[in-house]
Scaffold this motif. Sequence first.
Motif, PDB file in Angstrom:
ATOM      1  N   CYS A   1      24.755 -12.134  18.079  1.00  0.00           N
ATOM      2  CA  CYS A   1      24.960 -11.554  19.420  1.00  0.00           C
ATOM      3  C   CYS A   1      24.222 -12.375  20.485  1.00  0.00           C
ATOM      4  O   CYS A   1      23.018 -12.628  20.383  1.00  0.00           O
ATOM      5  CB  CYS A   1      24.483 -10.103  19.449  1.00  0.00           C
ATOM      6  SG  CYS A   1      24.679  -9.360  21.082  1.00  0.00           S
TER       7      CYS A   1
ATOM      8  N   CYS B   1      26.154  -6.593  27.397  1.00  0.00           N
ATOM      9  CA  CYS B   1      27.157  -7.369  26.652  1.00  0.00           C
ATOM     10  C   CYS B   1      27.914  -8.268  27.630  1.00  0.00           C
ATOM     11  O   CYS B   1      28.371  -7.815  28.679  1.00  0.00           O
ATOM     12  CB  CYS B   1      28.130  -6.416  25.952  1.00  0.00           C
ATOM     13  SG  CYS B   1      29.559  -7.269  25.248  1.00  0.00           S
ATOM     14  N   VAL B   2      28.037  -9.554  27.298  1.00  0.00           N
ATOM     15  CA  VAL B   2      28.701 -10.500  28.203  1.00  0.00           C
ATOM     16  C   VAL B   2      30.128 -10.815  27.736  1.00  0.00           C
ATOM     17  O   VAL B   2      30.747 -11.765  28.211  1.00  0.00           O
ATOM     18  CB  VAL B   2      27.883 -11.803  28.338  1.00  0.00           C
ATOM     19  CG1 VAL B   2      26.608 -11.551  29.109  1.00  0.00           C
ATOM     20  CG2 VAL B   2      27.583 -12.424  26.984  1.00  0.00           C
TER      21      VAL B   2
ATOM     22  N   CYS C   1      31.343 -12.158  25.094  1.00  0.00           N
ATOM     23  CA  CYS C   1      31.554 -13.528  24.592  1.00  0.00           C
ATOM     24  C   CYS C   1      32.427 -13.524  23.338  1.00  0.00           C
ATOM     25  O   CYS C   1      32.902 -14.561  22.904  1.00  0.00           O
ATOM     26  CB  CYS C   1      30.213 -14.185  24.290  1.00  0.00           C
ATOM     27  SG  CYS C   1      29.294 -13.373  22.953  1.00  0.00           S
ATOM     28  N   TYR C   2      32.600 -12.377  22.710  1.00  0.00           N
ATOM     29  CA  TYR C   2      33.444 -12.188  21.525  1.00  0.00           C
ATOM     30  C   TYR C   2      32.912 -12.910  20.273  1.00  0.00           C
ATOM     31  O   TYR C   2      33.628 -13.061  19.296  1.00  0.00           O
ATOM     32  CB  TYR C   2      34.894 -12.595  21.802  1.00  0.00           C
ATOM     33  CG  TYR C   2      35.614 -11.565  22.644  1.00  0.00           C
ATOM     34  CD1 TYR C   2      36.438 -10.611  22.069  1.00  0.00           C
ATOM     35  CD2 TYR C   2      35.446 -11.530  24.017  1.00  0.00           C
ATOM     36  CE1 TYR C   2      37.082  -9.651  22.833  1.00  0.00           C
ATOM     37  CE2 TYR C   2      36.076 -10.576  24.797  1.00  0.00           C
ATOM     38  CZ  TYR C   2      36.893  -9.642  24.205  1.00  0.00           C
ATOM     39  OH  TYR C   2      37.522  -8.691  24.964  1.00  0.00           O
TER      40      TYR C   2
ATOM     41  N   CYS D   1      30.646 -11.774  18.257  1.00  0.00           N
ATOM     42  CA  CYS D   1      30.544 -10.779  17.174  1.00  0.00           C
ATOM     43  C   CYS D   1      31.907 -10.567  16.505  1.00  0.00           C
ATOM     44  O   CYS D   1      31.996 -10.483  15.279  1.00  0.00           O
ATOM     45  CB  CYS D   1      30.012  -9.463  17.724  1.00  0.00           C
ATOM     46  SG  CYS D   1      30.886  -8.890  19.185  1.00  0.00           S
TER      47      CYS D   1
ATOM     48  N   ALA E   1      33.037  -6.272  21.867  1.00  0.00           N
ATOM     49  CA  ALA E   1      33.154  -6.397  23.334  1.00  0.00           C
ATOM     50  C   ALA E   1      34.109  -5.330  23.889  1.00  0.00           C
ATOM     51  O   ALA E   1      33.894  -4.791  24.977  1.00  0.00           O
ATOM     52  CB  ALA E   1      33.644  -7.783  23.708  1.00  0.00           C
TER      53      ALA E   1
END
Length: 205
Positions: free
Chosen positions: A41, A76-77, A79-80, A82, A93
């Motif tokens: 993450c 959470c940004v 970013c995918y 995870c 996300a």
Amino acid sequence: MIEAALQFQPTEARTFLQEVAARSGQNLAACYQCRRCAAGCAVGDETGFVTPNRLIRMVMLGDRDQALSNELVWRCVSCYTCGERCPNDIQTARITETLKKMAKEEHVPALQPKVAHFHDAFLESGVRWGRVNEMEFMGAYEMKNAFLEARRFRFGAIMSEIRQQMRLGLAMLRLKRMHMGFLKSGGRAEIQALRRKSQAARAAR
Ligand code: SF4
Ligand code: SF4
């Protein structure tokens, strides 16, 4: 730092899980807590004990209070990473985005108000024009932040933010990465219709 124990809420668990799964489009029940998502993450250093797998566990236990109010939901940004690492293709996300919306609908205070302002300003601009116009979007975002700081009597913070954003805006203009005008997308009527439909569905729940 002391980790808050998760609360199992048997009456809430099934409906909460079903709602989050339906709205996010993710099969949370497939999670077997391998923690591959947690290991990658991007904001893991800033979210305390709340990792993607733990967020999923909160939802599955029906711990609505913690699931709607934790740092991962607000930091959470998208970013995918995870989701890329997950053997079960669970995109956390989408889950954080869903929980953010649910927190807003239920008037749960945002742990990161600036993130909430950014989210609101982006959505409003996108729905209005069918695309985001940087000047309008950033103006609305900064106004919301300025009101927040003014309520806290932090006028120095407002001036510092304005100076920083002006420097950033000028740099973007020089690089032709920002438009001064208002551009519309041809599909904005469809976007607005979709929003009305989702608001009606929510009101009917
Ligand atoms: S990687 Fe996927 S299956 Fe493993 S803990 Fe994270 S969400 Fe669950
Ligand atoms: S999408 Fe969000 S939860 Fe997933 S790795 Fe990126 S920051 Fe973390």
